[in-house]
Design a protein around this motif. Structure first.
Motif, PDB file in Angstrom:
ATOM      1  N   ALA A 102      -2.105  -8.764 -11.898  1.00 24.04           N
ATOM      2  CA  ALA A 102      -2.519  -6.613 -11.756  1.00 24.04           C
ATOM      3  C   ALA A 102      -2.292  -6.545 -13.060  1.00 24.04           C
ATOM      4  CB  ALA A 102      -1.287  -6.639 -10.851  1.00 24.04           C
ATOM      5  N   ILE A 160     -11.222  -7.795  -4.727  1.00 23.90           N
ATOM      6  CA  ILE A 160     -10.597  -7.273  -5.796  1.00 23.90           C
ATOM      7  C   ILE A 160     -10.962  -5.455  -5.676  1.00 23.90           C
ATOM      8  CG2 ILE A 160      -9.806  -7.062  -7.424  1.00 23.90           C
ATOM      9  CD1 ILE A 160      -9.167  -9.792  -7.319  1.00 23.90           C
ATOM     10  N   GLU A 161     -10.728  -4.618  -4.967  1.00 26.28           N
ATOM     11  CA  GLU A 161     -11.689  -3.042  -5.554  1.00 26.28           C
ATOM     12  C   GLU A 161     -11.491  -3.112  -7.219  1.00 26.28           C
ATOM     13  OE1 GLU A 161      -8.895  -0.281  -3.331  1.00 26.28           O
ATOM     14  OE2 GLU A 161      -9.168  -1.652  -1.212  1.00 26.28           O
ATOM     15  N   THR A 201       0.523 -11.956  -7.235  1.00 27.41           N
ATOM     16  CA  THR A 201      -0.249 -10.638  -7.847  1.00 27.41           C
ATOM     17  C   THR A 201       0.315  -9.606  -9.195  1.00 27.41           C
ATOM     18  OG1 THR A 201      -0.073 -10.539  -5.277  1.00 27.41           O
ATOM     19  CG2 THR A 201      -0.406  -8.560  -6.351  1.00 27.41           C
ATOM     20  N   ARG A 248      -1.002  -2.540  -5.762  1.00 30.67           N
ATOM     21  CA  ARG A 248      -2.493  -3.844  -5.807  1.00 30.67           C
ATOM     22  C   ARG A 248      -2.248  -4.658  -4.376  1.00 30.67           C
ATOM     23  NH1 ARG A 248      -6.030  -2.967  -9.526  1.00 30.67           N
ATOM     24  NH2 ARG A 248      -7.291  -3.898  -8.011  1.00 30.67           N
ATOM     25  N   HIS A 249      -2.552  -3.423  -3.384  1.00 33.96           N
ATOM     26  CA  HIS A 249      -1.982  -5.072  -1.738  1.00 33.96           C
ATOM     27  C   HIS A 249      -3.728  -5.597  -1.547  1.00 33.96           C
ATOM     28  CE1 HIS A 249      -5.235  -2.044   0.058  1.00 33.96           C
ATOM     29  NE2 HIS A 249      -4.367  -0.744  -0.921  1.00 33.96           N
ATOM     30  N   ASP A 250      -4.579  -5.122  -2.399  1.00 33.25           N
ATOM     31  CA  ASP A 250      -6.240  -5.891  -2.344  1.00 33.25           C
ATOM     32  C   ASP A 250      -6.029  -7.068  -3.091  1.00 33.25           C
ATOM     33  OD1 ASP A 250      -5.707  -4.117  -5.196  1.00 33.25           O
ATOM     34  OD2 ASP A 250      -7.618  -3.990  -5.604  1.00 33.25           O
ATOM     35  N   ILE A 251      -5.008  -6.914  -4.704  1.00 35.65           N
ATOM     36  CA  ILE A 251      -5.390  -8.080  -5.409  1.00 35.65           C
ATOM     37  C   ILE A 251      -4.166  -9.335  -4.801  1.00 35.65           C
ATOM     38  CG2 ILE A 251      -3.499  -9.320  -7.497  1.00 35.65           C
ATOM     39  CD1 ILE A 251      -4.334  -6.446  -8.823  1.00 35.65           C
ATOM     40  N   ARG A 253       0.988  -1.092  -0.330  1.00 37.34           N
ATOM     41  CA  ARG A 253       0.124  -0.439  -0.115  1.00 37.34           C
ATOM     42  C   ARG A 253       0.830   0.904  -0.086  1.00 37.34           C
ATOM     43  NH1 ARG A 253      -2.535  -0.724   4.176  1.00 37.34           N
ATOM     44  NH2 ARG A 253      -4.297  -2.035   3.269  1.00 37.34           N
TER      45      ARG A 253
END
Length: 686
Positions: A561, A684-685, A557, A534-537, A529
């Protein structure tokens, strides 16, 4: 627009507290004066003052405030209570939407009145990290005794005092007086506005802008060093500290006696920095130069000759002490000191430093073949890594842990990889520090940090909230950075298990040990972050995945991404989410809808096309993920995008016929099985 100038003049404020205090002053004053629309706020800090300037409106406008009372027809007691509370009569109320309402007019408030009301309570609760009491007659506290309050609004004094009931607030009242340099311009003088305040103090050898003082220190020391063909060792923290110690910084260069130039460079630098706030100088080749820079708080009448001589004399005494420790420590081998660690307590539940060293030795030996290191050298380095804690030099300068151990190891004839590992096993010490790259250093550094994590979690000392007394978050980030920057392939869960096996028997099965993988995973997400990645991935890939190989997780990741950055990836994400939502709803009714779909129930070509695509893609994704060809896996998955688009455009999943509906839901369950191989797409956002 009216200009507010507020200065709080005190005895010397610790340098480390000044910048934060100026920020707090700006924040608190702008919040307190919000109705006056404060803007262009600027904070100032220095050794004896914090201050601010800002512009604001001249008056808080008057307003009408509606206070809603009881309903129409409410008991008379309710109405009487409302009017009594507000000091009005029923005749002052009006009926609006079935409620009695009191419309009160709030008159305008002049800015000076608002300021005088807001500042005393604000100053009484000012959030210094540490405050002190002084004198008699007041409980008012400040970081150091507060001597003056200057408060001007458009050139006029805003009158207020710090008295509070019987507490006289040390008799402090706001006026227009401040003071210049303690030695060169003592005594008070009056100012009329912010410009006159800044100029008047400058004329009296006080620079109120900390950034200006920092620039003068950096530019002055750099220029003096360059004139000698030398360079200043960069030290932004020391520049900030010296800027907080001086009101009128004047840089000088001093000379170091040649008799001390054989001391380790780190010893010289730490001694100068910690004891005297001196700047170290180096030659172009990086070797220590026989000069040092320092900053005086005024320009001496003799141009600095006596000041330089005095600082050189002080430094000679400091270096003589360092020489004593250096010679005394080398009289014994580092290995002979290891036994003394048994007498140093590491933690009440974890035993001595000696016991900890034995755990690190074992773990470093186990790690060595995993990172390409010689196990014997890794174990030797781990055995000696903490021995310098018993030396006089590290006792005097704890900052030199590891560094001195490496010097003493080389003096004793230890192998170079062993000495290097001793020096580097604390790395990375901070966010901007490098990580070990040599295999033996990597093994010992990881062993040290992994043991700390396992030991303290087992002892129930895991971090909580903002508290982290044993720096376990830093240890976890250190493990992550060492693995990432060296592209290591390690099973962290296995390493935590190995570390726990060597703990005291009562702690080996501690329940908090199970939290360690999640703790490290969270630190990894925090790091991503901070990097804008992409920490959500990563969270989606880690969900339900027991893989603790950081390098492999990050490769997956990155591949996912990259796919999601394409149109095919985004559309595939949308389609799989749609399928997951349908399944979630329908599974609640009569699910789960597992099992292979029946091909004889496919009525539309789009069903058959999706089924055939899944029969092709699922094995391909399984194979490429197992082979760690993650980019190929994502390309295989992306092939489903047009097939899914056509399926959802043409096929009604919740068909009227129960057998068709169940079969189509099983087909979507196959799609879900494929996506789970990649990640939990719901996390995933976007």
């Amino acid at each position: 627009m009216p200009e507010l100038l507020l200065e709080l003049f005190s005895e010397e404020i610790p340098a480390r507290m000044q910048a934060r205090a100026a920020e707090d002053l700006v924040r608190l004053v702008t919040d307190a004066l919000a109705p006056l629309n404060p803007r262009d706020a600027r904070g100032f800090s220095g050794p004896r003052r914090i201050a601010l300037t800002l512009t604001l409106d001249g008056v808080v406008p008057g307003t009408t405030v509606a206070e809603r009372g009881p309903r129409e027809g409410a008991p008379e007691k309710a109405l009487a209570g409302f009017t009594r509370k507000h000091g009005v009569t029923p005749a002052d109320l009006v009926l609006e939407d079935g409620f009695w309402v009191l419309n009160r007019t709030v008159p305008p408030v002049e800015a000076a009145t608002r300021i005088a009301e807001a500042l005393p309570p604000l100053l009484r609760r000012f959030p210094w990290p540490k405050s002190m009491r002084w004198g008699e007659g007041s409980g008012f506290t400040w970081v150091r005794p507060l001597r003056r309050i200057l408060c001007l609004l458009d050139g006029e004094t805003v009158a207020f005092s710090l008295a509070d009931g019987e507490d006289d607030g040390h008799g402090l009242r706001a006026d227009r007086l401040t003071e210049g340099h303690r030695f060169t311009a003592p005594g008070a003088f009056a100012v009329t506005d912010a410009a006159a305040w800044r100029d008047g103090l400058r004329a009296r050898q006080v620079l109120v802008d900390a950034a200006e003082r920092r620039a003068l220190i950096e530019e002055g020391t750099t220029r003096l060093a360059a004139e000698e063909g030398l360079r200043i060792v960069p030290d932004p923290g020391l520049v900030d500290e010296v800027a907080g110690l001086t009101e009128w910084p004047v840089p000088f260069l001093g000379r170091i006696d040649e008799t001390f130039m054989d001391l380790p460079r780190e010893v010289m630098q730490v001694s100068m920095r910690v004891n005297q706030r001196y700047f170290a100088l180096i030659n172009d080749d990086g070797s220590a130069a026989p000069r040092f820079a320092f900053v005086a708080n005024l320009l001496p009448e003799d141009g600095g000759a006596l000041t330089i001589a005095g600082n050189e004399r002080v430094l000679r005494a400091r270096f003589a002490d360092a020489r004593h420790f250096w010679d005394l420590d080398r009289a014994r081998t580092l290995a002979s000191r290891v036994g003394a660690l048994d007498a140093i307590t590491f933690h009440a539940a974890l035993g001595s430093q000696g016991a900890r060293v034995q755990r690190i030795v074992r773990l470093a030996g186990l790690l060595a073949p995993m990172v390409g290191a010689d196990p014997a050298q890794a174990e030797r380095a781990a055995l000696l890594a903490k021995a310098d804690l018993t030396t006089g030099m590290v006792g005097e300068f704890p900052e030199l842990q590891g560094v001195m151990g490496a010097y003493y190891a080389r003096h004793d004839g230890e192998a170079d990889p062993v000495a290097t590992a001793i020096a580097e096993h604390y790395m990375p010490r901070g966010q901007n520090d490098g990580v070990p790259a040599a295999p033996v250093s990597i093994a010992v550094a990881l062993a040290d940090k992994i043991d700390s994590l396992a030991a303290f979690f087992a002892a129930g000392e895991k971090p909580g909230g903002s508290g982290d007394p044993y720096a376990l978050r830093r240890a976890a980030l250190g493990v992550i950075r060492i693995i990432r920057e060296n592209a290591l392939r390690l099973d962290l869960v296995k390493l935590f298990v190995l570390a726990a096996e060597a703990l005291p028997e009562t702690l080996r099965d501690a329940p908090d040990l199970a939290l360690l993988p999640g703790f490290v995973a969270e630190r990894l997400r925090v790091q991503l972050r901070a990097e804008g990645a992409r920490h959500d991935i990563l969270a989606a890939i880690s969900s339900g995945n027991e893989d603790s190989d950081i390098t492999r997780l990050l490769a997956r990741t990155d591949a996912l991404a990259a796919m999601l950055a394409t149109d095919d990836g985004q559309n595939l994400l949308a389609a799989t989410r749609r399928a997951a939502n349908i399944l979630r709803i329908e599974d609640r009714k009569d699910g789960p809808h597992d099992g292979a779909p029946d091909p004889t129930l496919y009525e539309q070509p789009e069903e058959r096309e999706l089924a055939n695509a899944l029969l092709d893609v699922i094995p391909a994704v399984e194979t490429t993920i197992a082979a760690e060809r993650f980019e190929d896996a994502m390309r295989d998955a992306a092939r489903l995008r047009p097939v899914l688009d056509r399926f959802f455009d043409a096929v009604t999943v919740n068909a009227d016929r129960a057998d068709l509906r169940a079969n189509r839901l099983r087909l979507l369950a196959e799609l879900r099985r494929m996506t789970v191989l990649i990640a939990d797409f719901s996390q995933i956002e976007g």
